[in-house]
Scaffold this motif. Structure first.
Motif, PDB file in Angstrom:
ATOM      1  N   UNK A  74       0.825  -1.212   0.000  1.00 30.36           N
ATOM      2  CA  UNK A  74       0.000   0.000   0.000  1.00 30.36           C
ATOM      3  C   UNK A  74       0.859   1.260   0.000  1.00 30.36           C
ATOM      4  N   UNK A  75       1.939   1.241   0.752  1.00 31.89           N
ATOM      5  CA  UNK A  75       2.834   2.403   0.770  1.00 31.89           C
ATOM      6  C   UNK A  75       3.470   2.618  -0.602  1.00 31.89           C
ATOM      7  N   UNK A  76       3.853   1.532  -1.258  1.00 33.81           N
ATOM      8  CA  UNK A  76       4.437   1.645  -2.595  1.00 33.81           C
ATOM      9  C   UNK A  76       3.428   2.245  -3.573  1.00 33.81           C
ATOM     10  N   UNK A  77       2.178   1.794  -3.490  1.00 28.65           N
ATOM     11  CA  UNK A  77       1.124   2.306  -4.367  1.00 28.65           C
ATOM     12  C   UNK A  77       0.885   3.794  -4.098  1.00 28.65           C
ATOM     13  N   UNK A  78       0.770   4.160  -2.823  1.00 28.78           N
ATOM     14  CA  UNK A  78       0.555   5.578  -2.471  1.00 28.78           C
ATOM     15  C   UNK A  78       1.721   6.438  -2.933  1.00 28.78           C
ATOM     16  N   UNK A  79       2.922   5.940  -2.753  1.00 24.66           N
ATOM     17  CA  UNK A  79       4.110   6.685  -3.167  1.00 24.66           C
ATOM     18  C   UNK A  79       4.140   6.861  -4.681  1.00 24.66           C
ATOM     19  N   UNK A  80       3.792   5.811  -5.406  1.00 21.51           N
ATOM     20  CA  UNK A  80       3.763   5.879  -6.868  1.00 21.51           C
ATOM     21  C   UNK A  80       2.712   6.870  -7.348  1.00 21.51           C
ATOM     22  N   UNK A  81       1.556   6.831  -6.722  1.00 25.45           N
ATOM     23  CA  UNK A  81       0.484   7.768  -7.106  1.00 25.45           C
ATOM     24  C   UNK A  81       0.881   9.203  -6.817  1.00 25.45           C
TER      25      UNK A  81
END
Length: 98
Positions: A74-81
């Motif tokens: 989830x952190x990776x997804x949020x960071x990517x977004x």
């Protein structure tokens, strides 16, 4: 949850005691893991992964491993977004069988 992890590699016995303590104290996994920095979560994921590869992992180890890896994802997804980059989702890129 990860104070012992920061000090170094945990033995299987330490992992077991730590997981039993979390279960006995009714720790909220989401709140606990959300408060941890990325590096600590990565170390915890590594410790749990290695522990799961033992002949008899502690009760709850798989649950915590899934929770930790999901929080990291989830952190990776949020960071990517936030960076304006579409995150890679291996499930979305799979082709249905048949």
């Amino acid at each position: 949850m990860t104070d012992d992890v920061a000090a170094g590699a945990m033995t299987d016995g330490e992992v077991r005691r730590h997981l039993e303590g979390c279960l006995n104290e009714a720790v909220d996994p989401a709140a606990t893991l959300a408060a941890e920095p990325d590096a600590e979560l990565a170390r915890l994921a590594d410790v749990l992964f290695r522990h799961l590869d033992t002949p008899s992992p502690a009760f709850g180890a798989r649950f915590w491993y899934v929770q930790v890896t999901e929080e990291l994802r989830l952190r990776r997804v949020r960071s990517s977004r936030a960076a304006g980059v579409a995150p890679e989702d291996p499930v979305a890129s799979e082709v249905p069988a048949g």
